[in-house]
Design a protein around this motif. Structure first.
Motif, PDB file in Angstrom:
ATOM      1  N   THR A 146     -22.854 -82.293 -83.646  1.00  0.00           N
ATOM      2  CA  THR A 146     -24.113 -81.539 -83.617  1.00  0.00           C
ATOM      3  C   THR A 146     -24.714 -81.359 -84.998  1.00  0.00           C
ATOM      4  OG1 THR A 146     -22.850 -79.468 -83.642  1.00  0.00           O
ATOM      5  CG2 THR A 146     -23.583 -80.283 -81.505  1.00  0.00           C
ATOM      6  N   PHE A 147     -23.874 -81.257 -86.021  1.00  0.00           N
ATOM      7  CA  PHE A 147     -24.451 -81.026 -87.342  1.00  0.00           C
ATOM      8  C   PHE A 147     -25.139 -82.276 -87.886  1.00  0.00           C
ATOM      9  CE2 PHE A 147     -20.100 -82.348 -88.608  1.00  0.00           C
ATOM     10  CZ  PHE A 147     -20.371 -83.285 -89.588  1.00  0.00           C
ATOM     11  N   ARG A 148     -24.905 -83.443 -87.260  1.00  0.00           N
ATOM     12  CA  ARG A 148     -25.605 -84.665 -87.654  1.00  0.00           C
ATOM     13  C   ARG A 148     -26.803 -84.954 -86.749  1.00  0.00           C
ATOM     14  NH1 ARG A 148     -23.086 -87.499 -91.567  1.00  0.00           N
ATOM     15  NH2 ARG A 148     -20.845 -87.281 -91.827  1.00  0.00           N
ATOM     16  N   THR A 149     -26.646 -84.679 -85.463  1.00  0.00           N
ATOM     17  CA  THR A 149     -27.703 -85.026 -84.514  1.00  0.00           C
ATOM     18  C   THR A 149     -28.748 -83.922 -84.369  1.00  0.00           C
ATOM     19  OG1 THR A 149     -26.330 -84.219 -82.678  1.00  0.00           O
ATOM     20  CG2 THR A 149     -26.192 -86.563 -83.208  1.00  0.00           C
ATOM     21  N   GLY A 150     -28.434 -82.695 -84.823  1.00  0.00           N
ATOM     22  CA  GLY A 150     -29.423 -81.625 -84.837  1.00  0.00           C
ATOM     23  C   GLY A 150     -29.242 -80.588 -83.746  1.00  0.00           C
ATOM     24  N   ILE A 151     -29.720 -79.372 -83.994  1.00  0.00           N
ATOM     25  CA  ILE A 151     -29.668 -78.270 -83.036  1.00  0.00           C
ATOM     26  C   ILE A 151     -31.000 -77.530 -83.071  1.00  0.00           C
ATOM     27  CG2 ILE A 151     -27.160 -77.944 -83.209  1.00  0.00           C
ATOM     28  CD1 ILE A 151     -27.809 -75.527 -85.069  1.00  0.00           C
ATOM     29  N   ASP A 152     -31.251 -76.750 -82.020  1.00  0.00           N
ATOM     30  CA  ASP A 152     -32.462 -75.936 -82.007  1.00  0.00           C
ATOM     31  C   ASP A 152     -32.151 -74.455 -81.818  1.00  0.00           C
ATOM     32  OD1 ASP A 152     -31.687 -75.879 -79.371  1.00  0.00           O
ATOM     33  OD2 ASP A 152     -33.432 -76.982 -78.623  1.00  0.00           O
ATOM     34  N   HIS A 153     -30.854 -74.104 -81.746  1.00  0.00           N
ATOM     35  CA  HIS A 153     -30.480 -72.698 -81.622  1.00  0.00           C
ATOM     36  C   HIS A 153     -29.094 -72.482 -82.235  1.00  0.00           C
ATOM     37  CE1 HIS A 153     -28.621 -74.603 -78.089  1.00  0.00           C
ATOM     38  NE2 HIS A 153     -27.741 -73.623 -78.118  1.00  0.00           N
ATOM     39  N   GLU A 154     -28.841 -71.267 -82.604  1.00  0.00           N
ATOM     40  CA  GLU A 154     -27.549 -70.885 -83.189  1.00  0.00           C
ATOM     41  C   GLU A 154     -26.440 -71.047 -82.153  1.00  0.00           C
ATOM     42  OE1 GLU A 154     -27.578 -67.199 -85.673  1.00  0.00           O
ATOM     43  OE2 GLU A 154     -26.419 -66.451 -83.964  1.00  0.00           O
ATOM     44  N   GLN A 155     -25.311 -71.612 -82.558  1.00  0.00           N
ATOM     45  CA  GLN A 155     -24.221 -71.827 -81.606  1.00  0.00           C
ATOM     46  C   GLN A 155     -22.869 -71.915 -82.312  1.00  0.00           C
ATOM     47  OE1 GLN A 155     -24.249 -76.238 -80.208  1.00  0.00           O
ATOM     48  NE2 GLN A 155     -26.383 -75.793 -80.756  1.00  0.00           N
ATOM     49  N   GLU A 156     -21.813 -71.665 -81.533  1.00  0.00           N
ATOM     50  CA  GLU A 156     -20.474 -71.849 -82.068  1.00  0.00           C
ATOM     51  C   GLU A 156     -20.197 -73.342 -82.221  1.00  0.00           C
ATOM     52  OE1 GLU A 156     -17.149 -69.554 -80.645  1.00  0.00           O
ATOM     53  OE2 GLU A 156     -18.473 -68.056 -79.734  1.00  0.00           O
ATOM     54  N   ALA A 157     -19.328 -73.688 -83.164  1.00  0.00           N
ATOM     55  CA  ALA A 157     -19.056 -75.090 -83.452  1.00  0.00           C
ATOM     56  C   ALA A 157     -17.588 -75.296 -83.784  1.00  0.00           C
ATOM     57  CB  ALA A 157     -19.917 -75.554 -84.625  1.00  0.00           C
TER      58      ALA A 157
END
Length: 329
Positions: A146-157
């Motif tokens: 996800t940190f490479r492909t992108g996110i639109d909201h805060e989330q656990e990782a």
């Protein structure tokens, strides 16, 4: 107080741009120290850094004769004055609010580590380097990271690039594993999660990673990544130190090699290799064609980059297994 730690080695090409992006941060300079931990660079990196340390007393250079990242990070952590620690990479630049967003998110979420999206770019833009940039940010290139492909909201990782931690995290979960030349950040994050800690990825800012710009450099880097996937599991004695996506290139490579070897005994086995290669080529050709049309990139550069990325990564993992057999022996 915030301590920023950056392991460096032969970063002459990138270090000035990197440091300039840190000087533009909106974080109060009176509450900031930047530790550049150098693996005894042989180019002009130290000369460039000296120009900055002479002007900015909050930037310091620390020697790392052991050269590799885990030693650099541990030296930085041990000498840190800050209550919060951020790890950075000199092959990247950072948005002006990068420090403040991460520090505020860490406190607000009571997290053990926070990070953000890492976009991929290249220093010199040519048809080939733009294809490399695209593949390194594509899910078919790097998986579901996800940190490479992108996110639109805060989330656990499960993991985040670079990291921002309360300093006491390293007392609770331990510092960096100095046996790991690669994957040391992922292993630390997995250790935090196993201990009940929380890691979050935030959408409010980002950093930009400057990728390798040749297929040779890309192959060399990903060969090392693939090799150290296997060695990380060996040294930590835990497959869970990594994720399933880290082993997919190895499985693909084995789907080509093993049937070919079996085909020496009974030739129809070789058809399995052919089918695997055909399916892979068909899928990535379709992906490359779509990217070429929608983003006006070179189809062949895209397809070759996918092949270089996956095969070098898988070959590195296979060589890691071979090395492991010698280590165990």
């Amino acid at each position: 107080m915030l301590t920023v730690i950056c392991p460096i080695y032969n970063e002459e090409k990138y270090i000035a741009q990197f440091l300039d992006s840190l000087l533009e941060q909106d974080y109060p300079k009176d509450d900031l120290e930047i530790l550049l931990v150098d693996g005894m660079s042989k180019d002009k990196t130290r000369d460039v850094v000296a120009n900055y340390t002479a002007q900015y007393p909050f930037i310091r250079l620390i020697d790392n004769p052991d050269k590799i990242v885990p030693y650099a990070m541990n030296r930085g952590i041990e000498g840190a004055k800050g209550d919060v620690i951020i790890r950075l990479d000199a092959h990247a630049s950072y948005q002006p609010d990068y420090f403040s967003v991460l520090v505020n998110g860490l406190k607000r979420l009571h997290a053990d580590n926070v990070g953000t999206v890492c976009k991929t770019d290249v220093l010199n833009k040519t048809p080939k380097t733009l294809a490399i940039r695209e593949v390194l940010g594509n899910k078919f290139g790097v998986g579901n990271s996800t940190f490479r492909t992108g996110i639109d909201h805060e989330q656990e990782a499960e993991t985040v690039p670079f990291g921002c931690w309360p300093k006491e995290v390293f007392d609770k979960y331990g510092k960096y594993d100095v046996r790991l030349v690669r994957n040391q950040d992922i292993e630390l994050n997995k250790r935090i999660l196993r201990g009940g800690g929380k890691i979050y990825i935030l959408p409010d800012t980002y950093c930009t990673y400057l990728a390798r710009e040749t297929w040779k450099a890309l192959a060399k880097n990903n060969y090392g990544n693939g090799k150290w996937n296997i060695l990380t599991v060996y040294y930590t004695k835990m497959v869970s130190s990594l994720s399933i996506r880290h082993f997919i290139p190895l499985l693909f490579l084995l789907s080509l090699i093993v049937p070919l070897l079996l085909g020496l005994v009974w030739w129809p086995f070789a058809l399995v290799s052919a089918a695997s290669l055909l399916a892979y080529t068909g899928l990535l050709s379709a992906v490359s064609l779509k990217l070429a049309i929608t983003k006006k990139l070179n189809f062949f550069y895209l397809l070759i980059t996918f092949f270089v990325l996956h095969l070098s990564y898988g070959w590195g993992s296979l060589m890691g297994i071979v090395k492991l057999l010698f280590l165990r022996g």
